[in-house]
Write an enzyme that holds these catalytic residues in place. Structure first.
Site, PDB file in Angstrom:
ATOM      1  N   PRO A  77       9.467   2.669   9.042  1.00  0.00           N
ATOM      2  CG  PRO A  77       9.458   4.997   9.038  1.00  0.00           C
ATOM      3  CD  PRO A  77      10.204   3.832   9.543  1.00  0.00           C
ATOM      4  CG  ASN A  78       6.609   3.860   4.124  1.00  0.00           C
ATOM      5  OD1 ASN A  78       5.382   3.884   4.081  1.00  0.00           O
ATOM      6  ND2 ASN A  78       7.334   4.957   4.314  1.00  0.00           N
ATOM      7  NE  ARG A 125      16.376   3.744  -3.534  1.00  0.00           N
ATOM      8  CZ  ARG A 125      15.398   3.551  -2.659  1.00  0.00           C
ATOM      9  NH1 ARG A 125      15.638   2.830  -1.579  1.00  0.00           N
ATOM     10  NH2 ARG A 125      14.213   4.085  -2.857  1.00  0.00           N
ATOM     11  CG  HIS A 169      19.917   0.186   4.464  1.00  0.00           C
ATOM     12  ND1 HIS A 169      18.856   0.974   4.819  1.00  0.00           N
ATOM     13  CD2 HIS A 169      20.948   0.617   5.231  1.00  0.00           C
ATOM     14  CE1 HIS A 169      19.218   1.830   5.738  1.00  0.00           C
ATOM     15  NE2 HIS A 169      20.486   1.644   6.023  1.00  0.00           N
ATOM     16  CB  SER A 191      17.346  -0.610  -1.918  1.00  0.00           C
ATOM     17  OG  SER A 191      17.455   0.484  -1.037  1.00  0.00           O
ATOM     18  CG  ASP A 246      20.332  10.923  20.646  1.00  0.00           C
ATOM     19  OD1 ASP A 246      21.387  10.800  19.997  1.00  0.00           O
ATOM     20  OD2 ASP A 246      19.889  12.035  20.979  1.00  0.00           O
ATOM     21  CE1 TYR A 276      13.301   0.084  -0.341  1.00  0.00           C
ATOM     22  CE2 TYR A 276      11.578   0.850  -1.821  1.00  0.00           C
ATOM     23  CZ  TYR A 276      12.612   1.114  -0.951  1.00  0.00           C
ATOM     24  OH  TYR A 276      12.955   2.408  -0.664  1.00  0.00           O
ATOM     25  NE  ARG A 304      15.397   6.581  -0.955  1.00  0.00           N
ATOM     26  CZ  ARG A 304      14.181   6.793  -0.445  1.00  0.00           C
ATOM     27  NH1 ARG A 304      13.913   6.509   0.793  1.00  0.00           N
ATOM     28  NH2 ARG A 304      13.215   7.303  -1.186  1.00  0.00           N
ATOM     29  NE  ARG A 362       9.023   2.082   0.158  1.00  0.00           N
ATOM     30  CZ  ARG A 362       9.984   2.231   1.050  1.00  0.00           C
ATOM     31  NH1 ARG A 362      10.153   1.342   2.000  1.00  0.00           N
ATOM     32  NH2 ARG A 362      10.780   3.283   1.005  1.00  0.00           N
ATOM     33  CG  ASN A 366      15.526  -1.733   6.708  1.00  0.00           C
ATOM     34  OD1 ASN A 366      15.676  -0.507   6.634  1.00  0.00           O
ATOM     35  ND2 ASN A 366      15.175  -2.464   5.662  1.00  0.00           N
ATOM     36  CB  ALA A 399      12.135   7.006   5.440  1.00  0.00           C
ATOM     37  CD  GLU A 409      22.791   1.293   8.710  1.00  0.00           C
ATOM     38  OE1 GLU A 409      24.038   1.301   8.682  1.00  0.00           O
ATOM     39  OE2 GLU A 409      22.099   2.297   8.466  1.00  0.00           O
TER      40      GLU A 409
END
Lengths: 152, 152, 152, 152, 152, 152, 152, 152, 152, 152, 152, 152
Positions: F11-12, F108, F101, F103, F88, F24, F112, F19, F75, F78, F99
């Site tokens: 999301p986002n 933060r 990220h 930021s 799962d 970011y 998070r 944003r 990524n 949220a 994985e």
């Protein structure tokens, strides 16, 4: 470009290849340093290696790094999780920091799941074994090339 | 009177003036020691300075302090917050301890808000920058003059 | 210089000399105020004393202090540990604050080991008994002399 | 209708306009009360204002409010977060309560993020500065008009 | 003025009037939207309604709101308490947010007492049932009229 | 080699560039995907991109990934911090996970600082902005090349 | 014997009979004081009553109690749970304390289940309504008669 | 009797037989639904099956279930542990709920040991693999037969 | 009146007079029972004594108490703090319970500061040594006389 | 048999006999080593002694112990409670570890009640003063004799 | 088949029908055992019943169960929540365990929401009153029939 | 010397050799007692053995031990972790206590990592299997021989 980069390894990382190879892999620290040296030559960067089992020596080394390096790569090993002194030293010298972990610290004991170095690092790489070091080195070079400043 | 007083500084305090001056001020450790030396001469006291980034060397120094000093002034820096070894050394030598912090540790990160030295100190001074050292030195002199014993 | 300084004492500090003398010492509050008065005269400073067992009266007093004092010295006693109202009043008047504790609050009950005043103080002195007041007064004078602004 | 409504303000709200204007805005409490008075006249309601820095006086006032008011609007300020006595007084008089906060308490220090008044309020308004008061007043009028009973 | 305002309702708010009426009241969501529409006409504002049981659709909607609305009113229902994605979407579009809750969430289960939306809202209204929506709408209009910027 | 790699964004992340650019960065997701596409071509790998604001769609996509990809780069934005369903799904399809990220999530908000994806990832890269994606992609390729199996 | 005993009641206990009678019973504080007066006469003891909604006044009263009473009976009401100032005052005057609660505080809200007075009381009685006062009074008399010293 | 029963399965339960068979067993969801269908025919009950990886769709489905079913059997999978939206939807439709888990969630990761569905279920069955579904179905039938109302 | 009252003592209370007399006093359990017997005769009540070191025997005894006693006085000793079984037995027999503690459990180890019996007791007496028993007995008689029902 | 055993002592154990003798006893470390030497001769074992106040030196020593010793006896003193580096070193060398504490660490400050060495030790002895060392030595010999492997 | 199954009931379950019937239902334990006996005959299984209020007797019984039963059904009542001894006994005899609770323990006091038996059970049934027992019995029979081994 | 020593074993220790031999070893309790008997004869000490699965019987036994034994060796098994009653009994009889654990309780479930017996023991031995008993017995003999008093 001619970046000067330092790679610091904390306690027990001199035991790589011997210590719990199912977690940390079979390469020795010398093997890793050799691989990073090659990468550095490819990138036209200078690299300095330092390993110690002594928190105090790592703090001394970081302090002396001031003005000599464009970036510090650090795998502080066990000290990542409790050494506020190393955290403070890294803050004091004000050089971009890239954090490295061989293993996936988030899949291990709860006391290894928090790092005092993470909050002040530009970024980090974890879990890929020797590859973590290589990726971190490349990221540092690209980061410096991009002239980005550390996001603290 | 002719008190013998020791002033111990922990990791990264040798970086004073360089390290985060907006928090720790612009004076170097040498500046501070000079100021304390003058105060000591005024008070007719002997003063001994020690700084180390190594927990173990601070423990060694404290152990050797036994029988040589009337009071220990200590700013253990980052080690204040996790070194049980320094806590134990201070207890073992049984000399009155005065705690010093340059910054107001209670207004910073949560991991800096607890000190393992506080519970065994006679008292302490925090937050006044260089002035913390001077106040702590004067407090130690008055405390000794009053023949008060440390309240542990 | 001609600083105007206020010294505020919170609940039960009017019982000094009577209340648990093994913790708080034998001097009465009047004794302390007399000692501070002498110091003030030596420093050419004006000093105003206030003690109350009432949180509300301390808040009222702090509010009225606005514009009248260069510095507030405060030992809020028990209220240090839960009075958000005093914390807010001190913030509202925007005068440098110096925190005082007679005893070493970090060596006592857990509910006494956190102070709501510490985070907004310039600095503080704890554990030296009456000496805490004297040191805090001197620190305030030097702090003001140095024209330093409160680090909040 | 001819509702009788009380507006209670707790400690330091008499400092509005002076105290941290970047958080609490520039209006004084008198300004707010004037605005609410106008609204009251528009609604044909009676309004009674009370402000105190003393928890005890607020408790006294609430007790006396019994039978005299149809609704209590309250911004207990710092006391919102620890005064069980005010919580109990509000419960004892059994008058609908509307909670007000000028600032967004949920975006501030952790000790400000819980209110002992919220659980017994009909409802509340936070974060809109002076507007919080006006909205709360209008909500109270509509709530009373609707003959709704407080949901505790 | 001609504000464009969006009102977002999260999961299960389409069940209003049916779902636990002793907590949420007897009005349906359509009833509420009708009341807000009337208020909007009175204020000369445009209003857009959106309800979804899907976190993802709410995130999509918020993203599309960027540049189209002057203010977002949101009752995210259950998602208020765990949807970091909605929190992030609201931050990303940088539009003032007003939070709404029908019930007094602070008087219910502990998992309902924290909202991830509160910290980034301008302000909020809780506990007044349908009235919460009306007050929030009016607050938004006044807030916009005052040209105030969101306090985050 | 001809690895098939999937890059999932939660999301986002479709808001990148818009944003909070100070956190970011300024690149859009399309920019990132273009850069990764180039890298993929250099490595002779196939790359598939997927972005959704809907947890359920990400779970659907991951399930369908089974048997089609050699590695998943993710990524989850949220959702990293609370979606046990994605955790799962990743476990169920049994494909190595890397994985990412943008930021430094460890610098933060506390909510998070824990990721439900970390414990099952081979490894991860955080904090380098767009560079995080490139490093993660390269790490995945080397990891696959080395025939290493995911360390869960 | 001719014991002098003080009975202190804290905030809102003047509302007894009115406030939540299903929890606190129907007797007023005057009723209770009358019953205790009768008991006192039977025991040949002097009794002094004090009630206040003000923490500060209770602290003042306790301080003045020093040397005048053989025992303090106290139901500090809401202040039992957060007033360190009353705790300190009771400690300072060094008179045996007997704690009273009308209701069973251990069966109510979690914030009422800890008392700062309990740890320094000789003993206490809770949950019996008015009877709690009578039992506490009798216990105090027997305790004094037995010449027992307070177990702190 | 002719009960209408709904069986809802949450995220990743469509992966049964594939996903971690050592934990979840070898039967597919179709196998389970076939077994339940047979049981339903034996009991003369109607059964409706629904599976989704989308929280929002499950909420939609539950809302539509209102008035159509006598009982909801639900294995919400990962969503059991954090979906307050599903919790609320189940409460809103006011149909008896029976909770199902294939695995013994109490013997797994700590984040799986709490279910937001348990507190509002009539009862539940966990740990028996496919058998959990059959037992839950039979329990639901007997529960309905006994005309028992849900104990919430 | 002719109340039938039971007095139950838990583990180690048969050691009274021997066990830590500085905490529990010098009277033996026989002494206490004799004193209570005398009080019972004065009050015209029947009293039954039971002591056991076995949780199971205490549960058995409480179950058998059903229908035979008007009130249970209980000092469950160490079992007060962890025996949910005794808690359940007391709830099951539905007889008013009065809790007794010899010592002030709130001034001792943290594991002794919570009692599982308190929440279901009418009330309790703690800290007065043998006197705790007598006061509890008298309170029980008055409570029964007043025809009050247990407040649970 | 001819076992080679190492005895490591951490910070401040060189102060034995001097440091808080009421907790640690009157024997010096030399006394203890002499006693262990005698035992070793009786058992036909070789013993090597090492003490340091420096975490780093203890880590160095443990690393070098690899291949030279059959068993490590360790009293890491204060470092037991926070040195993950020593924990890691002991794991890395894969030699059976026996933990020793002079005092009963479970009866002291809470920060001393957890040891990072315990989880990886074969077993341990605490609380017997010098005897702890002797028992640990004998246990190590018997353990080795039994050819038992360390239970980690 | 001819399974031998044991049904153990813990403290206060002999009070069924009497104890809080609104929670536990109206059937007595004898009623339940009769129903299970019938089921057992239908299944061709042997059933053995045991109830005790004594933890020790339940441990004794479980130990003796070793080798005599194919499955243990257990509702340990209050002991479920704190008896590590029963947990250990069940582990020691290594017989599949099925957990039973009459009530929905997850909807009650927090101390009842964790069971020490759950982690070692094959599975469990909660909340269905007497039906919980029947479902558990049937589940056990099917589980044994399927020759499944306990998933611990 | 002729010490009289008691060895108490708690629940499930009678299952030794049968119960989880990979944790507890293959020796039966009878084997252990035989070994300890031999040691006792060598030391000229009397030894008494007691094992029970019943907390109450262990409390009874400890109470009767008063005056008969010079030392109690105890492995309370599961009861170590929650039996305050055994803790109290051991305190009441005032005999030196030596704690024994077969396994390394610090390397197991979190609920086994705290012992209520440790804080009052002279010392303890854990993790060595049968050897733990022998070491504890020898330590007890040496402790008694040294005429040392228990450090509680």
């Amino acid at each position: 470009m001619n970046w000067r980069i330092s790679l610091i390894n904390g306690p027990n990382l001199n035991m790589l290849g011997i210590r719990e190879p199912e977690i940390y892999g079979k390469s020795s620290l010398a093997d890793i340093e050799k691989e990073i040296k090659i990468l550095a030559q490819q990138q036209g960067a200078e690299i300095d290696f330092f390993q110690s089992n002594h928190e105090g020596k790592i703090v001394d080394y970081i302090q002396e790094a001031r003005g000599h390096f464009n970036c510090i790569l650090i795998n502080a090993g066990a000290l990542s999780h409790y050494s506020i002194a190393i955290h403070d030293a890294l803050k004091a010298v004000n050089i971009p920091v890239v954090e490295i972990h061989l293993s996936n610290i988030y899949a291990r004991e709860s006391f290894r799941q928090q790092s005092l170095i993470s909050p002040l690092a530009v970024g980090g790489v974890f879990g890929f074994g020797v590859l973590s070091y290589k990726m971190a080195f490349l990221a540092a070079c690209e980061f410096l090339a991009a002239g980005q400043k550390g996001k603290e």
